[in-house]
Motif scaffolding. Structure first.
Motif, PDB file in Angstrom:
ATOM      1  N   UNK A 457       0.842  -1.211   0.000  1.00 18.44           N
ATOM      2  CA  UNK A 457       0.000   0.000   0.000  1.00 18.44           C
ATOM      3  C   UNK A 457       0.875   1.258   0.000  1.00 18.44           C
ATOM      4  N   UNK A 458       1.918   1.240   0.766  1.00 16.84           N
ATOM      5  CA  UNK A 458       2.809   2.403   0.805  1.00 16.84           C
ATOM      6  C   UNK A 458       3.463   2.634  -0.549  1.00 16.84           C
ATOM      7  N   UNK A 459       3.842   1.508  -1.232  1.00 17.98           N
ATOM      8  CA  UNK A 459       4.477   1.646  -2.549  1.00 17.98           C
ATOM      9  C   UNK A 459       3.485   2.167  -3.583  1.00 17.98           C
ATOM     10  N   UNK A 460       2.247   1.661  -3.570  1.00 18.13           N
ATOM     11  CA  UNK A 460       1.252   2.065  -4.565  1.00 18.13           C
ATOM     12  C   UNK A 460       0.829   3.514  -4.355  1.00 18.13           C
ATOM     13  N   UNK A 461       0.621   3.910  -3.081  1.00 17.26           N
ATOM     14  CA  UNK A 461       0.135   5.264  -2.787  1.00 17.26           C
ATOM     15  C   UNK A 461       1.279   6.250  -2.553  1.00 17.26           C
ATOM     16  N   UNK A 488     -14.609   3.056   4.936  1.00 13.92           N
ATOM     17  CA  UNK A 488     -15.747   3.628   4.238  1.00 13.92           C
ATOM     18  C   UNK A 488     -15.450   5.031   3.717  1.00 13.92           C
ATOM     19  N   UNK A 489     -14.460   5.663   4.302  1.00 18.18           N
ATOM     20  CA  UNK A 489     -14.115   7.022   3.869  1.00 18.18           C
ATOM     21  C   UNK A 489     -13.194   7.030   2.650  1.00 18.18           C
ATOM     22  N   UNK A 490     -12.689   5.866   2.257  1.00 20.51           N
ATOM     23  CA  UNK A 490     -11.788   5.773   1.118  1.00 20.51           C
ATOM     24  C   UNK A 490     -12.584   5.686  -0.182  1.00 20.51           C
ATOM     25  N   UNK A 491     -11.960   6.122  -1.267  1.00 21.73           N
ATOM     26  CA  UNK A 491     -12.598   6.038  -2.582  1.00 21.73           C
ATOM     27  C   UNK A 491     -12.585   4.594  -3.070  1.00 21.73           C
ATOM     28  N   UNK A 492     -13.387   4.329  -4.120  1.00 20.88           N
ATOM     29  CA  UNK A 492     -13.452   2.978  -4.651  1.00 20.88           C
ATOM     30  C   UNK A 492     -12.105   2.549  -5.214  1.00 20.88           C
ATOM     31  N   UNK A 493     -11.437   3.450  -5.912  1.00 23.42           N
ATOM     32  CA  UNK A 493     -10.126   3.124  -6.463  1.00 23.42           C
ATOM     33  C   UNK A 493      -9.130   2.797  -5.371  1.00 23.42           C
ATOM     34  N   UNK A 494      -9.136   3.557  -4.271  1.00 15.01           N
ATOM     35  CA  UNK A 494      -8.216   3.295  -3.160  1.00 15.01           C
ATOM     36  C   UNK A 494      -8.519   1.955  -2.509  1.00 15.01           C
ATOM     37  N   UNK A 495      -9.824   1.655  -2.352  1.00 13.89           N
ATOM     38  CA  UNK A 495     -10.193   0.356  -1.797  1.00 13.89           C
ATOM     39  C   UNK A 495      -9.692  -0.786  -2.682  1.00 13.89           C
ATOM     40  N   UNK A 496      -9.805  -0.618  -3.990  1.00 17.74           N
ATOM     41  CA  UNK A 496      -9.314  -1.657  -4.893  1.00 17.74           C
ATOM     42  C   UNK A 496      -7.801  -1.803  -4.769  1.00 17.74           C
TER      43      UNK A 496
END
Length: 571
Positions: A457-461, A488-496
């Motif tokens: 996650x750290x690498x992707x974001x 729930x506060x994250x966007x759909x793309x971030x959740x994916x």
């Protein structure tokens, strides 16, 4: 493992088509309905098989979807791959009437067996389910936050030895619960049968006890009858009592005659008593024969009278003295004559009775015989009845004892019930042990998974989210800049992106023995360019063969921009 070539004979819309793959990143590009998803399904089917009615279809995929319309018997293909630098050849026929698989080591020509698990060993023991949950991301499989939470919980609960996500702990627990309910139902049925049998045995025992009590009473009555028959039968058989009665009656008649004779001779009560006594003594002495004593007394009296007359004439005594002597001798003579008469009367009486007896004897004997026969038959019947009652009582007593043993046995669980209870205890123990071990293993693996997820996650974001982890319930926890953010506060793309990172983290654990190719079908549609660049860098650094199925040129352009080598395949 690395896929080198796919030869499609007949599979969906693809026929007589060969596709070559390269190490690293491969891009399979094609417009809509070009066959990208069909090629994706073919690769999965070659690795894990595809059976009619049994294959686990993804969406609408399955045996019928890709079965050729015109030539179903040519529903087949081949795959060349390498494991540890050794080349292998795999050929399959998916046609359900003629299914077959051939596996061969191209280096030495050795024939291997798919049915006996040789292919599974080459794949590192990874199952279809484990592969589809980690390294194989099909088209349109992005999940919402709620679905992601459930997926993470399932993964954590399903971790097992070796990190094989194909072993589903939750499903194993569900199956054990089903088995437990089935065993409980069987135990309840056995208990109901036992209770019903216990009631039947109780009723039967009560009836037997009543029968035994009634039989005992009948036996006592029959025994009393036997005692009565035993007392009556000897008297009828001998006739002794009747003879004794007749003897006593005759004796009474003789005594009456003697009394009359004494009264006539003596004229007073004392003489009659003495005469009766003498008569009794005579009867006892002579045994009812001739009265000797009375005869001697009379004879002596007669001689005395004659001597007295002679003496009177010679001596010349006074007349008064002669008269007194004559009177005494006359009395003695009377006594003697009375005795003789009494004997004669007794003899005549006995002769009369003896004359009557021959006429009465036949009737008396026949009556006694008839009574004797009836008594003997009644006694025999009583004996048979008594024996039958005793035999029946013995049988019922035996049955009652057996019932007591059966009742004691029914009071506790039977053999089948105990076996079912032991099996139920084993199921409970297995379920609890699986849950305990999965929790322990989950606790051990959670740190490893959370570390890998946080790294991806750290690498992707690009470091925006420095911490991502899941708790024991599978709930995703995300921290950014020292504070926790709800999923729930994250966007759909971030959740994916979190979902993709989690799959990669788990997949790295599942495929530790043999890394498998990543099959990504339109996985990055919701990614922006920056995060897609970071993801492509991550895939290139991972070193695992990756096959991207896409209908866009974006991945190709970004790879060229980043200077990452790739292999292009156009359909």
């Amino acid at each position: 493992m690395q896929i080198d070539r796919a030869a499609i004979f007949r599979f969906g819309k693809l026929a007589d088509r060969t596709v070559d793959f390269a190490p690293g990143i491969n891009i399979v590009y094609g417009k809509n309905e070009a066959g990208k998803t069909t090629l994706h399904a073919f690769l999965t089917a070659m690795l894990f098989g595809l059976e009619k009615g049994r294959g686990r279809a993804k969406g609408t995929e399955g045996y019928l979807r890709y079965e050729p319309w015109h030539a179903p018997s040519y529903y087949s293909g081949a795959l060349q791959f390498s494991v540890g630098g050794r080349p292998f050849y795999l050929e399959r026929n998916f046609y359900h009437k003629e299914p077959r698989a051939r596996l061969c080591n191209l280096a030495d020509g050795e024939e291997l067996s798919v049915a006996y698990g040789d292919l599974g060993m080459l794949l590192g023991g990874v199952t279809r389910e484990a592969y589809e949950n980690t390294c194989d991301i099909p088209q349109c499989r992005a999940v919402t936050g709620a679905e992601l939470t459930g997926l993470l919980a399932e993964y954590l609960s399903d971790m097992s030895d070796g990190g094989n996500a194909g072993i589903r702990v939750t499903r194993a627990v569900e199956k054990l619960e089903q088995k437990k309910r089935s065993l409980q139902s069987q135990i309840k049925s056995e208990q109901e049968k036992r209770e019903q049998q216990l009631q039947q045995l109780t009723v039967e025992r009560r009836m037997l006890e009543e029968d035994c009590g009634r039989l005992r009473g009948q036996i006592e009555e029959a025994a009393a009858d036997m005692r009565v028959y035993a007392g009556m039968h000897p008297q009828v058989r001998t006739g002794q009592r009747l003879e004794d009665d007749r003897t006593a009656e005759n004796a009474g008649k003789v005594e009456s005659a003697e009394s009359a004779g004494n009264a006539w001779s003596a004229g007073n009560a004392r003489n009659s008593e003495n005469a009766g006594t003498a008569s009794d003594r005579e009867r006892r002495t002579a045994g009812n024969g001739f009265p000797v004593k009375s005869f001697l007394i009379g004879l002596a009296a007669a001689v005395g009278l004659a001597g007295n007359a002679w003496w009177y004439q010679r001596a010349g005594y006074a007349p008064e003295l002669f008269a007194a002597a004559e009177g005494i001798l006359a009395i003695l003579l009377g006594i003697g004559v009375a005795g003789i008469l009494r004997h004669r009367s007794a003899v005549q009486a006995r002769a009369g009775e003896n004359a009557k007896e021959p006429a009465e004897a036949p009737e008396s004997v026949a009556a006694e015989d008839a009574v004797r026969i009836r008594l003997a038959e009644a006694e025999k019947q009583s004996r048979r009845l008594l024996a039958g009652l005793e035999e029946t009582l013995a049988e019922k007593e035996t049955r009652r004892c057996n019932l007591a043993e059966q009742l004691e046995a029914c009071s506790g669980a039977g053999t089948r019930e105990r076996e079912l209870q032991l099996e139920l205890d084993a199921v409970d123990m297995a379920k609890n042990e699986i849950i305990r071990l999965s929790r322990e293993y989950g606790d051990e693996r959670r740190d490893e998974i959370n570390s890998a997820v946080s790294r991806y996650v750290s690498a992707i974001t690009e470091g925006k989210y420095d911490l991502a982890e899941v708790d024991e319930t599978g709930k995703l926890r995300v921290q950014t800049e020292g504070r926790e953010v709800l999923p729930e506060a994250l966007s759909r793309g971030t959740l994916e992106q979190f979902y993709f990172a989690f799959r990669m983290a788990v997949g790295s654990i599942v495929t530790q023995e043999e890394p498998l190719p990543l099959l990504l079908d339109e996985t990055f549609a919701m990614y922006d360019d920056d995060r897609l660049r970071q993801t492509l860098r991550l895939l290139a650094a991972n070193g695992t063969q990756t096959i991207l199925f896409t209908c866009q040129r974006r991945e190709q352009k970004l790879l060229e921009e980043l200077g990452i080598a790739y292999h292009m395949i156009e359909l």
